[in-house]
Write a protein that holds these residues in place. Structure first.
Motif, mmCIF file in Angstrom:
data_model
loop_
_atom_site.group_PDB
_atom_site.id
_atom_site.type_symbol
_atom_site.label_atom_id
_atom_site.label_comp_id
_atom_site.label_asym_id
_atom_site.label_seq_id
_atom_site.Cartn_x
_atom_site.Cartn_y
_atom_site.Cartn_z
ATOM 1 N N CYS A 251 -30.942 100.302 60.870
ATOM 2 C CA CYS A 251 -31.276 99.752 59.501
ATOM 3 C C CYS A 251 -31.256 100.784 58.458
ATOM 4 O O CYS A 251 -30.786 100.797 57.274
ATOM 5 C CB CYS A 251 -32.480 98.943 59.470
ATOM 6 S SG CYS A 251 -32.453 96.964 60.016
ATOM 7 N N CYS B 276 -34.979 93.345 63.209
ATOM 8 C CA CYS B 276 -34.421 93.368 61.838
ATOM 9 C C CYS B 276 -33.039 94.046 61.786
ATOM 10 O O CYS B 276 -32.362 93.307 61.274
ATOM 11 C CB CYS B 276 -35.224 94.492 61.112
ATOM 12 S SG CYS B 276 -35.584 96.123 61.784
ATOM 13 N N CYS B 277 -32.806 94.822 62.584
ATOM 14 C CA CYS B 277 -31.446 95.556 62.889
ATOM 15 C C CYS B 277 -30.374 94.759 63.550
ATOM 16 O O CYS B 277 -29.138 94.407 62.816
ATOM 17 C CB CYS B 277 -31.379 96.790 63.960
ATOM 18 S SG CYS B 277 -32.522 97.992 63.566
ATOM 19 N N TYR C 70 -32.120 99.795 68.640
ATOM 20 C CA TYR C 70 -32.954 100.004 67.545
ATOM 21 C C TYR C 70 -32.959 101.451 67.063
ATOM 22 O O TYR C 70 -32.901 101.352 65.682
ATOM 23 C CB TYR C 70 -34.602 99.371 67.896
ATOM 24 C CG TYR C 70 -35.480 99.056 66.940
ATOM 25 C CD1 TYR C 70 -35.193 98.789 65.704
ATOM 26 C CD2 TYR C 70 -36.853 99.597 67.206
ATOM 27 C CE1 TYR C 70 -36.133 98.800 64.721
ATOM 28 C CE2 TYR C 70 -37.722 99.510 66.273
ATOM 29 C CZ TYR C 70 -37.421 98.909 64.977
ATOM 30 O OH TYR C 70 -38.286 98.975 64.148
ATOM 31 N N GLU D 118 -33.100 104.597 63.265
ATOM 32 C CA GLU D 118 -33.111 103.039 63.268
ATOM 33 C C GLU D 118 -31.564 102.632 62.719
ATOM 34 O O GLU D 118 -31.150 103.209 61.775
ATOM 35 C CB GLU D 118 -34.243 102.353 62.578
ATOM 36 C CG GLU D 118 -34.169 100.898 62.629
ATOM 37 C CD GLU D 118 -35.532 100.322 61.855
ATOM 38 O OE1 GLU D 118 -36.434 101.012 61.503
ATOM 39 O OE2 GLU D 118 -35.213 99.155 61.566
HETATM 40 ZN ZN LIG Z 1 -33.765 97.669 61.489
#
Ligand SMILES: [Zn+2]
Length: 679
Positions: free
Chosen positions: A330, A412-413, A376, A328
């Protein structure tokens, strides 16, 4: 007792009494371990060359405009007093947009981010609580107080906003920030018994090290001892990352169990953030055991879950080291940020090398040229970018985790990806305790800082095409001569670095150390650092081999075929397929003598318009390979051919030796990086 003995005893007790009354002994635990390197104020480092272009792309793309193109941040934002996003995504975006605004000294972007910062600072409750208005506050027209802490909301997004404010303070010294944080931390200290870190979410519990980091940062400024009590309290209420990293069971279990038990402890983003936990605990306790825990844990993580591009699998959980696993975005940017903090606290070169490896390889591969789309999950051996379920620990129903898109996968990313490059740039230099400067990771930039015993201003222009070129030049610009130590990292991969001053050879140094050059520097001094890069191979999951040169990992060059698609919920997305064959094994001779059997070609200059993509790849490596006809795509990925312990693929191999071209991993979207080896 005779009178003489009594007198001695009396004197002894009085002496002790005198000692303790004259000087309140400071318990060791109440002072932090001094930082090995201190952060440079945000804005003092200005990106140059290819790095500047990266930031201009980001400014013109989502980093500069997420609030205009992304509904969640656009609409009625909670961090501006509205009812919209009041959780992590707005602070995530700011966590990258704030440093970008100051790295580029961009007035418009500064104005933009200041709206959110101002709202946050101006709307702190009298109790110290801050953040979007809670449901209870709206319904009761009341503010969260110490007594009503349970009507507050998740601690987690506040931890990100604290990082945003810390960077904003570093850039501006805005006098509102320190009292704001002090008040909030007093609030935390007062309510944590009743409203613990894990009261609302496990996210807060798994990410509390970020909270601790900012508390201890504030302690360095205010020396308020209650802050250390608070950070120790938060440490106790959060996931025990230090223990997990140090005792090995956690990382081993994560390699085996992919069930829903304790998955938050295997969640790759949490792990990336948890890497700073032992460092902040060491900082608070001075117990070196924490440093050992981190070294053990990071090495274990990369052995059991590591991938050639410098990051571990995280799809979303840790998922072993098979080159078909995903990571991922993130997880990369959070691991980078942790290492930037770990470097300051520990001064350990091991993490500097690791930071460059993930930044120059894993990071650029996962976003598009315009920085508007991202994956992602990226896959190391990514023979196509496509919709599919794949062997991920979190395969979303809509099969969108691997494609490039703005809203594909979990979002989120899209919000968090902006901190990767920006914080890397703001950590290119650190200040040393002896009032000098340290260049610990490299990229083109210009720094202005105060050095030497009189805090004299210096400007150093770091001119380089690193990581593509091995030469780094430091041009000094001074008003008058000044003595200060300049520290430089010689990476572990470098056998021997050559340092010259104004054209004269100064010294040579072995790799794997940070060296110090003490000198009275003069205006227009030119110091060059040459870091000769050799081709090597390294061993990865399924007994595969990767080709490396200096800080870069190389992958098979495959022309790309991009296709746009649209998914009802997640919008426009891109798939990528390769135009040529990818099913190559590299010859065993390459592994035995890499330098002799591969050829490096500098094919393109690194211009000021450089983008991390195939058409800009500055360096190529030519290697010999043979096709493995049975190596095929199965359900969207390319299961790694089996080798025995000698590391050679024993299945059918085509006779013909072909020349294949490798390019920097960070310039690829479809590729093989973990190669099987053939005879
Ligand atoms: Zn993320």
């Amino acid at each position: 007792m005779d009178s003489r003995k009594a007198l001695v005893a009396f004197m002894a007790t009085s002496f002790i009494a005198l000692l303790s009354s004259a000087q309140e002994p400071t318990p060791v635990a109440s002072e932090l371990a001094p930082l090995k390197y201190k952060e440079i104020p945000l804005g003092s480092i200005k990106p140059r060359g290819w790095l500047r272009n990266q930031f201009e792309i980001m400014r013109n793309g989502t980093t500069g405009h997420l609030d205009e193109v992304y509904d969640k941040i656009m609409n009625d934002n909670g961090w501006l007093g509205g009812k919209g996003d009041g959780w992590e995504e707005t602070p995530y975006w700011l966590d990258g947009a704030v440093p970008l605004a100051y790295l580029l000294a961009d007035i418009k972007l500064k104005e933009k981010v200041l709206k959110y910062i101002n709202w946050t600072l101006d709307n702190q409750r009298p109790s110290g609580y801050f953040g979007p208005l809670t449901k209870w506050e709206r319904e009761n027209n009341s503010a969260i107080s110490l007594e009503t802490c349970d009507k507050g909301e998740d601690w987690w997004p506040k931890m990100i906003m604290l990082k945003v404010l810390q960077q904003y303070y570093s850039a501006t010294n805005d006098a509102r920030v320190i009292p704001f944080m002090t008040k909030f931390f007093n609030y935390q200290l007062s309510v944590l018994d009743k409203c613990s870190i894990g009261k609302w979410t496990e996210w807060a519990q798994s990410r509390g090290a970020d909270n601790v980091l900012i508390i201890q940062w504030l302690y360095e400024i205010t020396k308020d001892k209650s802050l250390l009590k608070l950070s120790s309290m938060i440490h106790k209420q959060c996931f025990p990352w230090s223990e997990w990293l140090g005792n090995r069971d956690w990382v081993i279990n994560a390699a085996t169990y992919q069930n829903d038990k304790n998955w938050m402890s295997r969640h790759g983003v949490n792990v990336g953030m948890g890497l700073k936990d032992p460092a902040v605990n060491y900082q608070r306790t001075k117990d070196e055991k924490f440093l050992k825990d981190l070294k053990t844990g990071f090495a274990d993580l990369m052995t059991l879950h590591g991938l050639p591009m410098g990051i571990y699998s995280a799809d979303e959980d840790l998922h072993g080291n098979d080159p078909t696993q995903g990571t991922e975005l993130c997880a990369i940017v959070e691991a980078q940020y942790s290492l930037e903090q770990v470097i300051g606290i520990t001064g350990d070169l091991y993490y500097m090398d690791a930071l460059e490896r993930m930044t120059f390889n894993a990071l650029p591969a996962q976003t598009t040229d315009d920085y508007n789309s991202k994956q992602y999950f990226q896959i190391a051996n990514q023979v196509q970018v496509s919709r599919g379920v794949f062997n991920f620990s979190l395969p979303f129903d809509r099969s969108m985790n691997n494609v490039f898109g703005m809203r594909s996968g979990y979002t989120c990313c899209l919000a968090n990806m902006h901190q990767g490059w920006t914080k890397f740039a703001s950590h290119l230099w650190y200040a040393t305790p002896a009032n000098g400067l340290a260049a610990l990771v490299y990229s083109p930039n210009q720094i202005t800082a105060r050095v030497g015993k009189d805090n004299q201003e210096v400007t150093i222009n770091e001119v380089t095409d690193y990581p593509f070129d091995n030469l780094i030049r430091f041009d000094m610009s001074l008003k008058k001569d000044v003595a200060f130590p300049l520290q430089l990292r010689i990476p572990s991969w470098c056998r021997e670095a050559i340092i010259t001053l104004n054209g004269q050879r100064l010294r040579t140094e072995k790799g794997g150390q940070v060296i110090t050059i003490e000198r009275t520097w003069k205006n227009a001094d030119k110091l060059t650092l040459q870091l000769p890069m050799e081709i090597t191979t390294s061993n990865w999951g399924r007994n595969s081999r990767a080709v490396e040169r200096g800080p870069l990992v190389y992958a098979l060059k495959l022309d790309e075929n991009w296709q746009m698609g649209q998914e009802a919920t997640e919008g426009i997305y891109y798939s990528v397929t390769p135009k040529g064959n990818w099913n190559y094994g590299i010859l065993e001779t390459i592994v035995k003598e890499p330098a002799k059997n591969m050829e490096v070609k500098n094919v393109k200059p690194v211009t000021a318009n450089f983008i991390w993509n195939l058409s800009n790849a500055p360096t190529e490596i030519i290697a010999s390979a043979k096709k493995i006809p049975d190596w095929k795509i199965v359900n969207g990925t390319a299961p790694q051919p089996v080798t025995d312990r000698t590391g050679v693929y024993k299945g059918k191999v085509e006779d013909k030796v072909e020349k294949i071209t490798l390019v920097p991993y960070g310039c690829t979207k479809v590729r093989i990086v973990a190669f099987p080896v053939v005879k």
